[in-house]
Enzyme design. Sequence first.
Site, PDB file in Angstrom:
ATOM      1  CG  HIS A   6      12.256 -20.279   8.513  1.00 49.38           C
ATOM      2  ND1 HIS A   6      11.452 -19.890   9.294  1.00 49.38           N
ATOM      3  CD2 HIS A   6      13.568 -20.305   9.317  1.00 49.38           C
ATOM      4  CE1 HIS A   6      11.894 -19.754  10.482  1.00 49.38           C
ATOM      5  NE2 HIS A   6      13.231 -20.103  10.557  1.00 49.38           N
TER       6      HIS A   6
ATOM      7  CG  ASP B 177       6.158 -18.070  17.744  1.00 48.34           C
ATOM      8  OD1 ASP B 177       5.836 -17.547  16.508  1.00 48.34           O
ATOM      9  OD2 ASP B 177       7.267 -17.616  17.924  1.00 48.34           O
TER      10      ASP B 177
ATOM     11  CE  LYS C  14      10.596 -16.051  20.837  1.00 51.92           C
ATOM     12  NZ  LYS C  14      11.191 -15.874  19.405  1.00 51.92           N
TER      13      LYS C  14
ATOM     14  CE  LYS D  45      16.932 -23.215  10.557  1.00 48.86           C
ATOM     15  NZ  LYS D  45      17.945 -22.251  10.131  1.00 48.86           N
TER      16      LYS D  45
ATOM     17  CG  HIS E 288       9.398 -23.252  13.411  1.00 53.08           C
ATOM     18  ND1 HIS E 288       9.044 -23.414  12.204  1.00 53.08           N
ATOM     19  CD2 HIS E 288       9.493 -22.126  13.773  1.00 53.08           C
ATOM     20  CE1 HIS E 288       9.099 -21.977  11.646  1.00 53.08           C
ATOM     21  NE2 HIS E 288       8.995 -21.188  12.764  1.00 53.08           N
TER      22      HIS E 288
ATOM     23  NE  ARG F  41      -2.197  -0.782   3.681  1.00 55.86           N
ATOM     24  CZ  ARG F  41      -3.047  -0.759   4.855  1.00 55.86           C
ATOM     25  NH1 ARG F  41      -4.084  -0.321   4.762  1.00 55.86           N
ATOM     26  NH2 ARG F  41      -2.209  -0.656   5.863  1.00 55.86           N
TER      27      ARG F  41
END
Length: 484
Positions: free
Chosen positions: A178, A235, A331, A182, A240, A51
Amino acid sequence: MVSRVIPVDPFDLVIFGGTGDLARRKILPGLYRRFQDEQMPDTARIIGVARSDMDTEGYRAFVSEAVREFISKKKCDPKVLSAFLDRLCFVQVDAVGEQGWDKLKAKIRDEHVQAFYFSVGPNLFGPIAERLHRHGIAGPEARIVVEKPFGHDQATARALNQVLARHFDEGQIYRIDHYLGKETVQNLMALRFGNMLFEPLWNAQYVDHIQITVAETVGVEGRGSYYDKSGAMRDMVQNHLMQLLCLTAMEPPSKFEPDAVRDEKLKIIRALDPVTSDDIVRGQYRGGDSVATYLQDAETDASTTESFVAMKLHISNWRWNGTPFYLRTGKRLRARMSEIVVRFKEPPHSIFEEDTGQSANELSIRLQPNEGMDLKVTIKEPGLGGMRLIDVPLDMTFAEALGDDVADAPDAYERLIMDVIRGNQTLFMRGDEVEAAWAWTDPIIAGWVDRRDKPRLYDAFSTGPEEALMLLHKDGRRWREIRE
């Protein structure tokens, strides 16, 4: 060793969200590298769409800055970059309106491979797919790439699949993760199915347990509002870690082709047992003197969202019956590390004296950093004084074993985007696979909500909550150390 670069067919790649963070950090620098390695034909075109009030010259300046920031000076050749920028153009489009779609259609060439990368929020997947169809922009062989999160639960994932299915066949939809791009993840399949050494031992008879760890040193700063609505389970685990689990545990496919591989992964997800509350540990980082707490990063006064998850899983099939799989991700942990560890059982009978020591073989597959594999074997400790056993690694770091070309191997996004152009869906998730993963995940999250569970607090740059260590200790096992 020189890697072989196979050029792809001429294409038009449209990047919706072409000025976004993912495009700037990964997609566009990755495409530059593919162009530099001469994998991209001269007639290929990359069309940025957003945009933003921008023209083609402004977009080329934006891309040039991104490439210079995220590509090393050694690889950033001004002449190559200039030639790459000539392949780019920009179209201002309103994803939920009608502005710009006719201009975009005029840019698309029927005789080229057509790929549309949805580097936008999931709420825009449906409107973009509908407009590509209604304006006659996407041809019958066009491909769309959709990023995670693919749904927030099974219901939203199924609804999203249905929206996309109205306009595109399953064979046209590339759900990207993703991690599957790898180098080491793909080498996991080569290791298992290309070597007779491991496959006969890859089962409950010989394997004591398997650990999968994805640890990060970063917190959730910068994306706290999004992360607080999702947490580590949605997440990381649902996508993953689930993909790494499937590739580690699946049966050999009949052929190395998309549906054969994805059929076997789906069987693993459907064979997962429900997880009890005693076999899951959730955590949330505290922070420290110079590091913010999770609550500060998420910009909230109170939250029960987890930044860490550890769990024990069982797969109910003949190959893995009774062998536990331990998954861990978080994390603000001690080091950035992703690895799969296969711990084999001890020999059924030792011919040596008790004080010689006992040990077991261990295969470690490192995804990041320093991609590679090592196999721990037992040998006699050198020297006089009798028989003493020690463990030593047979280490194969790819950069050391295969040369500098491998150390500079394509990024996961580079490989996956080229697979989209080739029409190869092997490393992409299928719709029923995504829904099955959510069907297993949803009851776990619902249980936390029903019990009003609160995550255990853990110190920043530690290994996570103490309770996660006990998850293995109570089984007489230990986690592999989190280290670079």
